[in-house]
Design an enzyme around this catalytic site. Sequence first.
Site, mmCIF file in Angstrom:
data_model
loop_
_atom_site.group_PDB
_atom_site.id
_atom_site.type_symbol
_atom_site.label_atom_id
_atom_site.label_comp_id
_atom_site.label_asym_id
_atom_site.label_seq_id
_atom_site.Cartn_x
_atom_site.Cartn_y
_atom_site.Cartn_z
ATOM 1 N N THR A 50 0.833 -1.199 0.000
ATOM 2 C CA THR A 50 0.000 0.000 0.000
ATOM 3 C C THR A 50 0.866 1.246 0.000
ATOM 4 O OG1 THR A 50 -0.041 0.211 2.422
ATOM 5 C CG2 THR A 50 -1.691 -1.207 1.440
ATOM 6 N N ARG A 80 -7.105 6.791 4.666
ATOM 7 C CA ARG A 80 -7.633 6.348 5.967
ATOM 8 C C ARG A 80 -8.248 4.954 5.864
ATOM 9 N NH1 ARG A 80 -10.572 10.255 10.182
ATOM 10 N NH2 ARG A 80 -8.808 11.545 10.791
ATOM 11 N N VAL A 81 -8.833 4.652 4.726
ATOM 12 C CA VAL A 81 -9.440 3.336 4.527
ATOM 13 C C VAL A 81 -8.815 2.701 3.286
ATOM 14 C CG1 VAL A 81 -11.562 2.043 4.121
ATOM 15 C CG2 VAL A 81 -11.612 4.108 5.545
ATOM 16 N N THR A 83 -7.220 -1.040 3.821
ATOM 17 C CA THR A 83 -7.058 -2.485 4.080
ATOM 18 C C THR A 83 -8.210 -3.061 4.893
ATOM 19 O OG1 THR A 83 -5.776 -2.029 6.092
ATOM 20 C CG2 THR A 83 -4.538 -2.293 4.048
ATOM 21 N N LYS A 154 -3.797 -13.453 15.481
ATOM 22 C CA LYS A 154 -4.792 -14.388 16.021
ATOM 23 C C LYS A 154 -4.715 -15.721 15.283
ATOM 24 C CE LYS A 154 -9.756 -14.890 16.910
ATOM 25 N NZ LYS A 154 -11.067 -14.208 16.989
ATOM 26 N N HIS A 292 24.024 3.533 48.172
ATOM 27 C CA HIS A 292 22.839 2.788 48.593
ATOM 28 C C HIS A 292 21.608 3.680 48.711
ATOM 29 C CE1 HIS A 292 25.313 -0.715 49.081
ATOM 30 N NE2 HIS A 292 26.073 -0.115 49.974
ATOM 31 N N ASN A 433 13.163 7.757 58.480
ATOM 32 C CA ASN A 433 13.257 9.097 59.045
ATOM 33 C C ASN A 433 14.624 9.697 58.711
ATOM 34 O OD1 ASN A 433 10.736 9.396 60.452
ATOM 35 N ND2 ASN A 433 11.472 7.903 61.954
#
Length: 529
Positions: A50, A80-81, A83, A154, A292, A433
């Site tokens: 693309t 924007r559109v 895929t 997935k 430390h 303290n």
Amino acid sequence: MAGVCTAGTDRKQQGKESGMKRALISVSDKTGLGDFARGLEELGYEIISTGGTKRALEEAGLNVIGISDVTGFPEIMDGRVKTLHPNVHGALLCVRDNPEHVKQIRDLGIQDIDMVVVNLYPFRETVQKPGVSHEEIIENIDIGGPSMLRSASKNYRFIPVICDPADYEQVLQELRENGETAAETREHLAAKVFRHTARYDAMIADYLTKKTGEQFPESMTITFDKVQDLRYGENPHQNAAFYKGMNPQYSLANAVQLHGKELSYNNIQDGNAAIEILKDFQGQPAAVGLKHMNPCGVGIGNTISEAWDKAYEADPVSIFGGIVALNEPVDEELAEKLSKIFLEIIIAPDFTPEALEILERKKNIRLMKLDTTLEPSNTKKYTNVNDGLLVQDMDVKSVTADELECVTDRKPTEEELRQLLFGWKVVKHVKSNAIVLVKDDMTIGVGAGQMNRVGAAKIAIEQAGPKASGSVMASDAFFPMPDTVEAAAAAGVTAIIQPGGSIKDQLSIDACNQAGIAMVFTGVRHFKH
């Protein structure tokens, strides 16, 4: 439109007849892209792509199928559109050992996509651009990229998904040797993809959350990038790694290591604590010695060399094997002094060539270059507890002389007031303290992390020895009893700075008046757990 659909059908039919596999490639990070795509082409893959990626591949001499040829639909709305289409996501989500899935995509004329190579719009880089508009930031929220990555991941049992150019070589090697990627490789790649998209969404959520002014939202996702694996954690039996946030400016993660062995877990903890103290001393040469997580010596002076002399003199025993942070460059004179003792790390804005030549004679010392004028990039502090996270504002509160309340008969002298404010900057960074004694623009005694305040005072006074006489005292929290004042008076302390606010404040005030000590309240405490 009909022409586009026909072309798409023709190209899909050609792919079916040839039996070629297809890889869908759409990347913002084009590192190594040409060589990788060429390797796929040599292995018999057709390339679908693309926009800018398609142009880059064609300029590299590769044959590329446009995404519109696959979807039968043009890219719309300025890209924007493009895929978000069943011909893409049907191909990616088809479970290929499920006959019904396979029948459906065949009946619909959807051709397989056998590999996805996608990384996302540079959202983080866009946010960090000087003068960038909100509109430009919003336009760099990728929609189609995460959708393709998630769909293919997935279905990783069948489709390798690559979001990181660092994985190109391994994938090509497995394809060349075995004709396919290993199941284990696909699983690792899918896990990386979901980390990639989670990180991306976390950055967007963080930007919009901050823009709306939400302080503590109902859920929080923060993301960090690995800087390096560490040899071990706090102790050799603990594994560890170092990660940095999305915008680490005044951070050790942003420092450049000029010399020495790699940082350890404890080095990083101590280095961070040292530069946090240094941050409170802008505008004057300052030196911090730390061990430390607590300062063992802090000094200011007319020059950085003088500031170091005071920090060293504050506790020449504890600084051995410690961390030094400086807010001005190290020159030859200072390097000679620093080279005479064993130090783990020196952090400074820069080192002159002469200074580097001297300090690099020590093989293991870490020399870290860090711009100490940078502002902190995060106003929140995160502390992990078992299965939980505490989140609070960073303690950046400071006080000025005008904000102090003198509660004793005697007011502090101008010099005492200057030393009190110096001590207040230091005690803020000492574990509670905490008690700090200060004299002549340097700490002379530090009592840290005690279970009672008078215990911390006794440690600070003992460390100061005879120097305690004529010094001033800073306490990170109020005195619940007059015993700390009594210990201070016996040591010769002349002035005290503390928050005030105890129901027994008057007992300490009375003890100060009796001893002739000036005491001021800040109205602010600095507990550090």
